[in-house]
Design an enzyme around this catalytic site. Structure first.
Site, PDB file in Angstrom:
ATOM      1  N   ASP A  49     -16.228  -2.471   7.294  1.00 45.98           N
ATOM      2  CA  ASP A  49     -15.447  -2.559   6.063  1.00 45.98           C
ATOM      3  C   ASP A  49     -14.658  -3.861   5.980  1.00 45.98           C
ATOM      4  OD1 ASP A  49     -14.120  -0.858   8.214  1.00 45.98           O
ATOM      5  OD2 ASP A  49     -12.384  -1.366   6.999  1.00 45.98           O
ATOM      6  N   ASN A  50     -14.729  -4.687   7.020  1.00 46.40           N
ATOM      7  CA  ASN A  50     -14.075  -5.994   7.006  1.00 46.40           C
ATOM      8  C   ASN A  50     -15.084  -7.135   6.962  1.00 46.40           C
ATOM      9  OD1 ASN A  50     -11.502  -4.924   7.045  1.00 46.40           O
ATOM     10  ND2 ASN A  50     -11.358  -4.954   9.279  1.00 46.40           N
TER      11      ASN A  50
ATOM     12  N   ARG B 183      -3.265 -10.938  -3.011  1.00 43.90           N
ATOM     13  CA  ARG B 183      -4.400 -11.665  -2.421  1.00 43.90           C
ATOM     14  C   ARG B 183      -5.439 -11.977  -3.492  1.00 43.90           C
ATOM     15  NH1 ARG B 183      -6.985  -8.682   2.564  1.00 43.90           N
ATOM     16  NH2 ARG B 183      -7.820  -7.245   0.993  1.00 43.90           N
TER      17      ARG B 183
ATOM     18  N   GLY C 254      -6.440   2.370   1.267  1.00 45.41           N
ATOM     19  CA  GLY C 254      -5.385   3.329   1.548  1.00 45.41           C
ATOM     20  C   GLY C 254      -4.011   2.849   1.178  1.00 45.41           C
ATOM     21  N   ARG C 255      -3.818   1.535   1.200  1.00 49.58           N
ATOM     22  CA  ARG C 255      -2.507   0.976   0.844  1.00 49.58           C
ATOM     23  C   ARG C 255      -2.687  -0.275  -0.006  1.00 49.58           C
ATOM     24  NH1 ARG C 255      -0.209  -2.733   5.696  1.00 49.58           N
ATOM     25  NH2 ARG C 255      -2.176  -3.552   6.471  1.00 49.58           N
TER      26      ARG C 255
ATOM     27  N   ASP D 112       1.552   5.795   5.130  1.00 51.75           N
ATOM     28  CA  ASP D 112       2.546   5.718   4.055  1.00 51.75           C
ATOM     29  C   ASP D 112       2.145   4.726   2.970  1.00 51.75           C
ATOM     30  OD1 ASP D 112       3.087   3.201   5.145  1.00 51.75           O
ATOM     31  OD2 ASP D 112       4.946   3.829   6.111  1.00 51.75           O
TER      32      ASP D 112
ATOM     33  N   ARG E  34     -17.783  -5.082   0.259  1.00 48.55           N
ATOM     34  CA  ARG E  34     -17.924  -5.129   1.705  1.00 48.55           C
ATOM     35  C   ARG E  34     -19.223  -4.443   2.119  1.00 48.55           C
ATOM     36  NH1 ARG E  34     -12.059  -4.567   3.282  1.00 48.55           N
ATOM     37  NH2 ARG E  34     -10.902  -4.445   1.331  1.00 48.55           N
TER      38      ARG E  34
END
Length: 483
Positions: free
Chosen positions: A257-258, A177, A94-95, A126, A184
């Site tokens: 998802d992590n 990163r 999403g970001r 956002d 995942r």
């Protein structure tokens, strides 16, 4: 724009080429005024990147996604996931953006951004990030790497010059990163849902083949490659969870998802290190029920791996019952594998030989954990004090006398203990002070903290404050997801 001054930066698009259904081509949002906050020069060197060039305007453009090399196609990745036990069929970056894969000696490495702006997966957010949470990931992920825990790594944090509204206006930032990949459990859940929707497991199979080739190539030669993939991920996660527990790390948001297929720690949101030993320790402000408490982490990992198995079932066997039988048998190995890794690590923390009889070591370990909780003992400091006690340099509180005599009778190796018990961890009060200062424009506390954390097992004069527990007035600690 193209990178003209650094033609050697090549970003491949392996993920997007192999799995176009899970990759949406996208661009980072423009940034008003890029400014480098921190750069991981040693990691840059490992990746063959010129640290001097990364500090240049074009380098900062790469690290923020606003300038990308010719031929690179940044993408937002699609995935699903269980968040606090509730399934969400469409999450995704999403970001975040996958800029591409760098070619490295150890294999391809993702160059990935967080906080680079809204994507089609933004779900009303956002898409931006602020300085504090991005520096938190930098600090904690590099501390984990220095301790030898498998992890994604932070290459840089770049201020964007844009204020971002959270509870107040805060300075915006982007994290660059590095990861072995961003595959995942949630990636497989997404592909599995796609297979059910279209009645075709082609995407799921290609995803599994991509994961095997990227992370677990030995599985390709097994009689059942997809079962071998599942077994390899189970083994990697059992080892990872043991290492988390051994250093007192609390991830805080162990959604599916992590959880990576590679076995790396990912997404340092509401994470923190336990100080006073207590299995019920929770830091996340949204984990009201303690689902992801320190002591629950191995069980949650097993739960996540069960969801992974559900996604893989169509690949494991044509017969559904047989597929479930294969997956269940493999998952049953997680507990013993975790226990073996954790028990071996605890023996090392106590300075005991690897071949110490389990009937001797396990009661000693279990009794110690009870004492640590009863005495509200600082987990990290205790083991360094214990090695000093082995040398006769200090004593332990009276409540440990009987246990100490049993332990000393086994002739522990104090020097070996110091090689596996960190003296410097990202203490929560120090992290918060450093992040607060950095938000106000002062990066010196971050630099000093990173200096201590870079060699976590080596005691150095002048760094006493980085080894000390939080002051009594620090109070209950809460962390936030940073979104």
């Amino acid at each position: 724009m193209s990178v003209a001054s650094e033609p050697t930066v090549v970003l491949e698009n392996r993920f997007a080429r192999a799995l176009p259904e899970m990759a949406v081509a996208w661009q980072a949002e423009p940034a008003p005024a890029l400014r480098l906050l921190v750069l991981n020069e040693s990691l840059a060197n490992e990746l063959g990147l010129d640290a001097t060039w990364l500090r240049s305007p074009d380098g900062l453009g790469l690290l923020s996604g606003t300038v990308v090399p010719d031929g690179a196609t940044p993408v937002a990745q699609a995935y699903a996931g269980h968040q606090f036990g509730g399934y969400v069929p469409r999450l995704g970056d999403g970001r975040a953006l996958l800029l591409g894969e760098l070619v490295a000696d150890a294999g391809p490495r993702d160059l990935h951004l967080k906080g680079s702006g809204r994507t089609p997966f933004a779900r009303g957010g956002d898409g931006l990030a602020v300085v504090g949470p991005m520096l938190r990931e930098y600090i904690v992920s590099e501390a984990m790497h220095a301790m030898g825990v498998p992890t994604t790594r932070a290459l840089a944090v770049v201020a964007t010059g844009r204020d971002v509204r959270r509870e107040t206006l805060q300075p915006g930032a982007v994290l660059a990163r590095i990861a072995a990949s961003h595959l995942r459990v949630g990636s497989f859940q997404y592909a599995s849902a796609h297979a059910q929707a279209v009645g075709d497991i082609g995407l799921l199979r290609r995803l599994a083949d991509h994961a095997i080739a990227r992370h677990h190539p030995d599985a390709a030669h097994a009689a059942n490659p997809y079962l071998a993939l599942y077994q390899a991920v189970i083994a990697a996660q059992a080892e990872l969870l043991a290492q988390w527990m051994l250093v007192g790390f609390v991830h805080g948001v162990m959604n599916t998802d992590n959880m990576t297929i590679s076995g790396e720690t990912i997404d340092y949101g509401p994470c923190a290190f336990m100080e006073t030993f207590d299995p019920a320790t929770v830091f996340s402000s949204i984990d009201h029920g303690g689902r992801y408490a320190y002591g629950n982490q191995p069980a949650v990992a097993a739960w996540n791996l069960a969801r992974f198995a559900e996604s893989l079932l169509p690949l494991l066997a044509d017969d559904g019952d047989h597929a479930v039988e294969l997956a269940t048998g493999a998952l049953h190995e997680f507990g013993p594998q975790f226990d073996a890794a954790w028990s071996a690590g605890m023996r090392s923390k106590l300075g005991l030989p690897a071949d110490t009889d389990g009937q001797t070591a396990r009661p000693l370990i279990d009794d110690l954990l009870v004492l640590l909780q009863q005495n509200q003992t600082d987990y990290t400091s205790f083991f360094r004090n214990l090695s000093r006690a082995a040398r006769g340099e200090t004593t332990l509180p009276a409540g440990f006398d009987e246990w100490l005599a049993r332990w000393q009778a086994l002739r522990p190796d104090a020097a070996a203990m110091d090689r596996v018990n960190p003296i410097y961890i990202p203490r929560n009060h120090l992290v918060e002070a450093a992040l607060s200062a950095a938000t106000d424009g002062d990066l010196e506390p971050v630099e000093h903290l990173m200096h201590a954390l870079a060699a976590p097992y080596v005691e150095r004069p002048g760094l006493e404050r980085y080894a000390a527990p939080a002051p009594a007035g620090f109070g209950a600690y809460r962390t936030f997801c940073g979104t």
